[in-house]
Design an enzyme around this catalytic site. Structure first.
Site, PDB file in Angstrom:
ATOM      1  N   TYR A   1     121.233  21.173  33.635  1.00 49.74           N
ATOM      2  CA  TYR A   1     121.322  22.182  34.540  1.00 49.74           C
ATOM      3  C   TYR A   1     121.810  21.593  35.806  1.00 49.74           C
ATOM      4  CZ  TYR A   1     118.947  24.948  31.052  1.00 49.74           C
ATOM      5  OH  TYR A   1     118.708  25.481  29.845  1.00 49.74           O
TER       6      TYR A   1
ATOM      7  N   SER B   1     104.222  23.044  28.734  1.00 50.48           N
ATOM      8  CA  SER B   1     105.515  22.627  29.426  1.00 50.48           C
ATOM      9  C   SER B   1     106.410  24.032  29.515  1.00 50.48           C
ATOM     10  CB  SER B   1     106.349  22.008  28.356  1.00 50.48           C
ATOM     11  OG  SER B   1     107.761  21.686  28.718  1.00 50.48           O
TER      12      SER B   1
END
Length: 364
Positions: free
Chosen positions: A187, A23
């Site tokens: 984000y 990840s």
């Protein structure tokens, strides 16, 4: 029985040796202000390749300077940054214990940009006097404890879409095997998606379709500049963990639309939009979100979140809950996690010759 975790996966023309992936993990260790990856990143990502990972996603690489989470974050908007990434991509391809692939995660932090890095003695937004900058978001609403952003104009929005496309083109030129669009963790793209943040009344807000418009426009722009043979990944936050925010049903609808536009796998995480979120973490606590998106949207998914053991990862893939498992903290604790997992699962994998010599006859 053969291991499900260690079976290959094909996404478009990309053959991935197994389903145990790395990840993205921000390191906050780039050259200050220039966003260039360095020896730390070569060692950090290279160790996972040497340890047997099949696919590594880079940390979030900002698509423009204002999109960096902190002044120490990576970018992919300059030739110097591209050169730094090219060195890392070459190393991963040359020294993987399997035929390791690497992907670039492209991001813009929006209103959560220009913040202090985690190991600083300060928190919150970085002022201009300390290398910070003005941030941007769907509105002027700030993240709790951060400076208020500027609301993005139509011109700003189209500029960001173009920046994602330009960064994706650089990723292809550098030699990355795939690209992931970061649409999660509060984000910019997630900020536009979440009704808790995006209160715009123009075409970039107002309805669920309006709030999803920027995310899908970025998908279109990136898909247009990368080869048809290259898979495109999308990371989402399946839920905001807050009342009135994004939920899993909304994420299924987004995943369906993304699939129709050329996304090949959804990397399913959660949270990050608002400070008042109420996350209930537990081992594998996000795997159910990946399972629902896979089932209801009909698209391959990756599971992430407190996934640590070989048997846990094997169970998720073997039972069809997700098509791959992303490792983060477990990989930091043991950069050779995949070598150990194959042994624990009793799986014989075709490591490259030097690793077949290096692994003890009776395992670890």
């Amino acid at each position: 029985m053969p291991s499900a975790l260690f079976t290959p996966l094909q996404l478009r023309s990309l053959h991935i040796a197994h389903r145990g992936w790395v990840s993205p993990m921000c390191q906050y260790s780039c050259t200050p202000e220039t966003g260039e990856p360095n020896d730390w990143h070569l060692m950090h990502l290279g160790s996972f390749a040497a340890g047997g990972a099949a696919l590594i996603l880079s940390e979030a690489a900002a698509v423009n300077a204002s999109g960096r989470i902190s002044p120490r974050d990576a970018g992919l908007y300059s030739d110097e940054q591209a050169a730094g990434w090219e060195r890392i991509v070459h190393f991963v391809h040359q020294h993987g214990a399997v035929d390791c692939k690497i992907g670039a995660q492209l991001a813009h932090a929006g209103r959560k940009a220009s913040t202090y890095w985690p190991f600083s003695d300060r928190t919150g937004s970085v002022p201009a006097s300390d290398g910070g900058w003005v941030t941007f978001g769907p509105t002027q609403q700030p993240y709790d404890g951060y400076a208020a952003p500027e609301a993005m104009s139509e011109e700003d929005i189209h500029g960001v879409i173009a920046d994602f496309a330009a960064a994706a083109a650089r990723a292809v030129a550098v030699g990355f095997d795939t690209v992931e669009i970061h649409g999660a963790h509060g984000y910019l793209l997630h900020q536009f998606q979440s009704p808790l943040i995006n209160t715009r009344i123009d075409k970039w807000g107002g309805t669920e379709n309006g709030r999803n418009r920027l995310m899908l426009a970025v998908v279109d722009a990136v898909r247009e500049v990368i080869p048809d043979s290259m898979p495109l990944l999308l990371r989402i936050s399946a839920t905001d963990w807050a009342e009135g925010g994004v939920d899993v049903d909304a994420s299924v609808r987004l995943a369906k639309a993304a699939s129709e536009r050329g996304v090949d796998l959804v990397d399913v995480s959660s949270g990050g939009a608002v400070a008042h979120q109420q996350i209930r973490p537990a081992p594998g606590y996000q795997a159910g979100f990946a399972e629902q998106v896979k089932r209801d949207a009909g698209i391959p998914t990756g599971a992430v979140g407190l996934l640590t053991s070989a048997t846990q990862a094997e169970d998720i893939v073997a039972n069809g809950r997700a098509d791959a498992v992303f490792m983060a903290r477990a990989a930091l604790r043991d950069p050779h996690w995949w070598l150990r997992a194959a042994y624990e699962l009793g799986h014989e994998i075709s490591w490259v010759p030097q690793y077949r010599r290096a692994i003890p006859r009776h395992g670890f």
